[in-house]
Structures are given as structure tokens and as C-alpha cells.
Design a protein around this motif. Sequence first.
Motif, short mmCIF file in Angstrom:
data_model
loop_
_atom_site.label_atom_id
_atom_site.label_comp_id
_atom_site.label_asym_id
_atom_site.label_seq_id
_atom_site.Cartn_x
_atom_site.Cartn_y
_atom_site.Cartn_z
N ARG A 64 0.86 -1.18 0.00
CA ARG A 64 0.00 0.00 0.00
C ARG A 64 0.89 1.23 0.00
O ARG A 64 1.80 1.34 0.83
CB ARG A 64 -0.90 0.01 1.23
CG ARG A 64 -1.82 1.23 1.29
CD ARG A 64 -2.72 1.20 2.52
NE ARG A 64 -3.37 2.48 2.73
CZ ARG A 64 -3.45 3.12 3.90
NH1 ARG A 64 -2.91 2.57 4.96
NH2 ARG A 64 -4.06 4.28 4.00
N VAL A 65 0.69 2.11 -0.97
CA VAL A 65 1.42 3.37 -1.01
C VAL A 65 0.41 4.48 -0.78
O VAL A 65 -0.66 4.50 -1.37
CB VAL A 65 2.17 3.56 -2.35
CG1 VAL A 65 3.29 2.56 -2.48
CG2 VAL A 65 1.25 3.44 -3.54
N PHE A 66 0.76 5.39 0.11
CA PHE A 66 -0.19 6.45 0.45
C PHE A 66 0.56 7.69 0.91
O PHE A 66 1.74 7.64 1.26
CB PHE A 66 -1.17 5.97 1.53
CG PHE A 66 -0.53 5.53 2.82
CD1 PHE A 66 -0.37 6.42 3.87
CD2 PHE A 66 -0.08 4.24 2.98
CE1 PHE A 66 0.23 6.02 5.06
CE2 PHE A 66 0.51 3.82 4.16
CZ PHE A 66 0.66 4.72 5.20
N GLY A 67 -0.15 8.79 0.90
CA GLY A 67 0.43 10.07 1.30
C GLY A 67 -0.22 11.19 0.52
O GLY A 67 -1.40 11.10 0.13
N GLY A 68 0.54 12.24 0.27
CA GLY A 68 -0.03 13.36 -0.46
C GLY A 68 1.00 14.40 -0.81
O GLY A 68 2.16 14.35 -0.36
N VAL A 69 0.57 15.35 -1.63
CA VAL A 69 1.43 16.44 -2.09
C VAL A 69 0.64 17.74 -2.01
O VAL A 69 -0.51 17.81 -2.45
CB VAL A 69 1.89 16.22 -3.55
CG1 VAL A 69 2.75 17.38 -4.01
CG2 VAL A 69 2.62 14.89 -3.69
N GLU A 70 1.25 18.76 -1.44
CA GLU A 70 0.75 20.13 -1.54
C GLU A 70 1.75 20.93 -2.33
O GLU A 70 2.96 20.90 -2.04
CB GLU A 70 0.55 20.74 -0.15
CG GLU A 70 -0.76 20.40 0.50
CD GLU A 70 -1.04 21.28 1.71
OE1 GLU A 70 -1.79 22.27 1.57
OE2 GLU A 70 -0.49 20.99 2.78
N PHE A 71 1.27 21.66 -3.34
CA PHE A 71 2.16 22.34 -4.26
C PHE A 71 1.65 23.74 -4.52
O PHE A 71 0.46 23.95 -4.80
CB PHE A 71 2.26 21.56 -5.58
CG PHE A 71 3.07 22.24 -6.65
CD1 PHE A 71 4.45 22.21 -6.61
CD2 PHE A 71 2.45 22.90 -7.70
CE1 PHE A 71 5.20 22.82 -7.60
CE2 PHE A 71 3.18 23.52 -8.69
CZ PHE A 71 4.57 23.48 -8.65
#
Length: 856
Positions: free
Chosen positions: A401-408
Amino acid sequence: MKAFNQLLCGAATVALLAGTAHAADEQPATDSAPSNEIVVTAQKREQSINSVGMSITAASGDTLLARGVTGPADLTRVVPGFTFTASGYATPVYTLRGVGLYEYSFGASPSVALYQDEFSIPFPTMSLGLGLDVQRLEVLKGPQGTLYGASSTGGAINYISNKPTDTLAAGGDLSYDKFNKLDVSGFVSGPLSSTLKGRIAVRAVQGGDWQYSLSRREDKNGASRQLIGRAILDWEPTNNARFELTLSGYQDKSDTQQAQFISNQLNIVPTAGFIPAGATRSNPFEVVNPAAYAAFTNPASPNFDASLAARQAKVAGRIGEPGTNSYLGMTPIGLGDNARVAEWSPEWPHQMNDRMFQAALRSSVDLSDTLTLTSLTSYIDQKINRAQDNDATLATALPVRVFGGVEFFSQELRLAHDSESVHLVGGVNYDHASVDDTQRSLSAFDLSVGEALPGLRFTENSHELKQKISNFAVFGNADIEVAPNLTLQAGARWTKSKRDAAYCGYDLTPEQLFSKTFGNADVVPGFGFYDLQTAFGLNPAGHVVVQPGQCIALNDSPTAGADLFRPAITPIERSLNEDNVSWRLGANYKFDSGTLVYVSASQGYKAGVFGNAAATAQSQFQPAKQERLRAYEFGFKAPLLNRRAQFNAAAFYYDYANKQVRAKTSDPVFGLLENILNVPKSKVLGVEAELQLYPVDGLNISLSGSYLDSKVNGKFDKTIAGLAIYNQAGYKGDYNGSTLPFTPKYSAVVDAEYKFPVSASTETFFGGTLTYQDKTNATFETAVLKADEYRIPAYALLDLRAGIQSADGSWKASVFGRNVGNKTYATTIFSGSDVLYRYTGRPATYGVSLTVRYGN
């Protein structure tokens, strides 16, 4: 360079002949000459593509729709020299002219930059919505960054959206295929007031299970569950000011593609009935191959795998063990026979739950008749959650499972001066990203490396990479007509990039067996603390216990002293501070006939990368530093035969330094693991050509192709940390002379369509597209350091289409077939721990489509 000089001379001769012959023979365009002029904005102003001195592939939204191009992954149907590669974690990889980065971490900037209406789309994981409601596509090849946006080495892919209209317009597209995939999109556009216009576009994709399980045929995979939307508001309060606000986003709950199992190295034995040392039984699924076994077990072999015997014994001992689905017994799927069949663990999910939202504001103010100030402001918030079975078998060996996020956030300000002979652009660009990227192995129960010490057979472990990324740039470009028909170009960009990274490997399970492997509080008589510290022979007085939730990374620094091979229990922090100067010089000469000849030299950079790696040693948490590419190109664009033909060609040479790649290094605990690193020196020599023909009214023929000769042309055997480099096949040594991975020598796209009237108000059409990709390799390979099993065979795909439409373009109904020859082809071949597997392209697909337009 000798070969390049020969290519250059040949191309120059053809260009001059085209220009002079055309000047002598060309007649003024008549009413019967086709209108095939393509307008692009590659240099931040509207120009005919024949007036732009760089290699550009452009396609209209209608062309993309007809060929089934719904996103960057489909661009092989339009762009020769472009390669799409699927990665192990559903992160797309785009390569152009051999320049690309095979990297599946969320926060890795691509070598081929992505844009939507000039707004940077910083990471490939964000590319899903780019194909919605497209006016045209522009693919710029070679280093970019002196005009706008991000710096890149391979090129730029810019999607230009359809804009709000002055009058009411609406439309929709619907397609349905044999796998029950329904793709519906629509738009509404028009004025909201005398100064305000708006446009809303939405797309929904549902269904399409095209894969099925080898052991459970009723268990399907491959369905799409996507919702994509975009809203644009254009406000022009005065004649001198324009503002465009775009709100876009998507939600994607589609299945992740499942890989096809090829082989298991643990099955290879020297003789029938062989029992590995330490095992009590032979492997009933053995593959007798004395030469391969010798290569793996002989310390003198570059393919030596010191851990093979122990892993064979360990997994062979589990055959028939309750609760274990040993994947030794998996047999290869008939490669080349069926793209649809795959295998996965039925108890584990294999879907994604991604979402993204973007707000982008473009503001333009005319300061004078020739001077315009433009501001581009963008914010992106992305959440990623994907589950994938990465062992390609029934076993619970490597579900991830790959998870997370990006704020740009990005901000660009640029000033443009446009007069009849002078065009200047200058500006500043800033962007910042916060990235949280976690890879969690949900079960290592059947994995051979899942038990470094007997009795500590861990099931889960997680590896997290958090990053803060900031880039600042100043750029400028001049395009000046210094004499009739002669234009000189010069541009430069200074970029400052800073990346701060924190790595942490940890264990969230109640049993904490992964943590105990490194720092156990238990004491075993005659052994001491039962963990790797004792196995390494370390002094018990300095013993470190890893508590639940703490980070795990072995300190293998030569300066560690008494802490050598003790686990660090806090995040491993790394920083990367880089700056560079990109530049471009060029000259264009346009004959009176319309033929353009151009020459350019340019240099581009791509920022360094931290990759998320399942490593246990601190030395492996190293970044790949920035890569640099110098490009030299000569080309021409020649309209011929009263504009019933267009012939474009280019020859180029790329001098590549510190190309970023994924390769393998040796982990002191788990053997060969993926890592991100640099190839010190490599090169690409290439030729591209494109011929557009309009021989009779209604018939369009397009032929394009590319030739690429890529090579590692310097010593390449160690990483920046001094670790030996292994290819995917497990060979270590010097890869000087290897071709670059995922770089086919030849590629071609041929498309033809014939349209003719059947009544005063309707016309019919039929056409097809033939796509060819030459053989390539998914890893480095030389005559000594072989990787036969990672070779991706060449393939040719044929797509067909036919239908009927109104003469005024208000409706169109068609049938289509994609990959009608049902060719089974691989897009990548990869190894995950003990298993070799591949991802395939989609099989033959047939369907129907309907397009309706009103007032557009």
C-alpha cells in the motif's frame, strides 16, 4: 560525434534542396489547397508551427479524440520517440528521445515536464485530468525552461484546454467498449455577462475489467472509476486586462493493474532433486539450470548472489506449511499469448483512492501595445492511496500500500515584449512542495527475506519519506529578426533548488517482529540479545532496543565508531542544495517558399531526487543529484507541393551527465534493493522525420518516425555512496556501453484517414493508426553483464476507426478497434524480491462512440 556530423550534413543537404526546389517550383496557394496550418504557442505567442525553430509535435483535440488519446500514457499513438512505462506502484513514467526517469516516488520531478495551459503539473502522479476537453497538445522536445515553467532535460508536454466561448456552446462525447467500459464527457460554455465567460467540462469513466485471475477466472480486474472536472472563468474588465481562473480536480478509485508472473529465481537448481544446504527437502517446482545456478552461487561470477542458498532453503522449507501459499509453485503465464490473464492474492485489495484539486489564476495586463505582464498562480492538493499486489502470485508475499499526499504552490511573473521583429520574454518562477510518501508492505509472510533471523518472521514494515521542496528561477529569452528571413534566439535560466528529506522505516504491528529484528529486548541463552546487533557481533554494552513506532536504519557510516551497525531510532535527515544555469542559442532561416531551417544548442537541468527505498542502511538514503543535458540540433520544416505535403526532419546529439535512474544496490540485511542514483556519462544520437500528405481532398496521411542510439559512455559501477551497482538481473560491474533503459532504437507512427460526402449534409470516414516500438531493455546490460529476461520485445499495434458525421461537425458516430491484432506486448519488466514479472498493454478492444456539438 562523427556519426552526428554525417547525419547533420545529410539533413542539411535535404533541407537546402527542399528550400531551393520549393522556391523554384512553388505556385501560389489556390482555393483547392488544403488548410493544414497548425498554430502553436510554444514560444509564448501564437505562431505557425512552421515558423518555430524547434522540434514540436502538435495535435488538435479532435485528432487526440479520434486516436483514443485520453492522457499522456497514450501519446505513443501521436509522438514518435515517446515511451510510456508503467511502474510497480502505478506511477506513470514518460520518456522522450531516451530522456526520462523511471521513479515511482511521489515527489520525483520528471525529466519530461507536464503543463496544463502553461501551469506546471509537477509530478507524474497528477497527470490524470490533462486529457479533459483539450483544444490542442504541444510536445516540445529537448531541454526547456528559458521561456516559462519548470526546468527540464527531456522536453515539455503542454495540454491547452478549450476556453470559454463568446456564444453559447455545448457538447458531449460517449464511448462504450467490449469490456463494458463507459466513458462519458461533456461541456457547457458561453457568456455570463458582457465581461465574463465561463466553461464547465466533466468526464466520468466506469467499468472496463480487462484482466482476469489465472486461478479464479470470475475474479476480474482493470475497471476504471474516475470522475474528472474543470471549470474556467474568463473575465475581461477592460481591453487591457484579462483574468482566467481555472478550478479542476479528479477522484480516481480505479483498479491498479496486476502484473504477469514470469519466473522465480528461487526455483533454479543445479540437478534434479537438489536439496539446498539447510533444507530437509527438495523443491518440487524446481527448474534445472546448472549454468544459471553456477552464476548465482559462484563468488567469482558478476551475477553472484550470496543470499540465494539461504533463501532457497528457507522458502523450500515452507512448502506445505499451514497458512503459507508458497509462490515457488507458480508457473509462468504463457508469455506472448494472453495479455488479460494475471494473478493476485484474493484477500488483498488492488485499488486506488486518489484525488486532486487545483486552483490556477492567470492574470494578464497590457502595459502598452507591445508590452504584457503575466502572472501565473497555482495551488494543487493531492491525496494518494493505492494498494497493489507486487508479487504477481496467489501468495501473500508482497502486497503493498502506497499512500500520502502532495501540496504544491507555484507563482510565475513574466514580462513579454512583442514587436514585428523583436520578441522578448523575462520572468521569475517560484514553487514549493510538501510531499508525504509512505510505502507499506502489508504482508511479507511468504517473502524469502521476511525472516532475517529464525523465529522473527515479520509480516509488515513501512518506509516513509517526507520532503520539503523549493525551487526559484530567473529566466529570459530573446527572439530577434536580425535580417530578412533570419532570426536569432538566445535564452538563459538560473535555478536554485533546495530539498529537505526525512526517511523513516518503522513497524506498526502489535508483534513488532520487524523492529525486534534490529533491536530486540529479548535475551536468548548462548546468543545474547536476539537481533541483528548480536548477529553482527556487536558489544552487548551498547545494545539499542527499537521501541514500537521508532525508526529503523542501520548506521553503516565508516565514522560511526561504536555505533557501527546499530539502528538509528530517529528519522534520517538529508538535504540537497543545488543551482544551475540552463541556456539556449538558436538561429532560424526561412526561405521565401516557406521552408524553415534551424540550428540550436541548449543546456537543461532537472533537479535532484530523493527516492523512497525499502532500505535498512543509512548509506542507501542518498539522493540522485541534478542531471544535466546538452543538446545540439539541426532541423527543417518544409511545406511542399502547393502545401499538399509537409516534410519535417531533425538530427540531434544529446550529451547527458548524471542521468537519474533506478538500479539496485546491496542491502546488508535484505540483499539487492532498488535505489535512486546517477549515471555519470551517457549520450543519445538521434534522427526524427515527419511527412504529412494531403494528396486529394479528404485524404490525410501522416508518417513519422525516430531513430535513437543511446549509450552509457563512461565508467558506471558505483553510487555516490560507493556502493556497487547491480542491474535488475543481479549482475554487478561496469555498465559502460549499455544502452539506456526504455529507449527503443526505432519508433514510428503512421496514420491515414479518408473522408468523403455521402449526401449534402453528411459524410463518412474511415482510418487507422499503426504504431511501432522497437525492442528495448528494462535495465542496464552489456555483453558480460547480461539481462536477457529483462528485454522488452518489439511490437506493432494497429488501430482502426470508421463512422459517419454531419458536414457541419455537429455530430459524429463511429466504431473503433484498438490493437485489433490482439498483440500481447510488455510495457515494462521488473523484479520484486524473488519474483520476475511484467506489465502488459491492453488487448484488442472494440467499441462505439458518439460525439455531439452545439454552437462550438
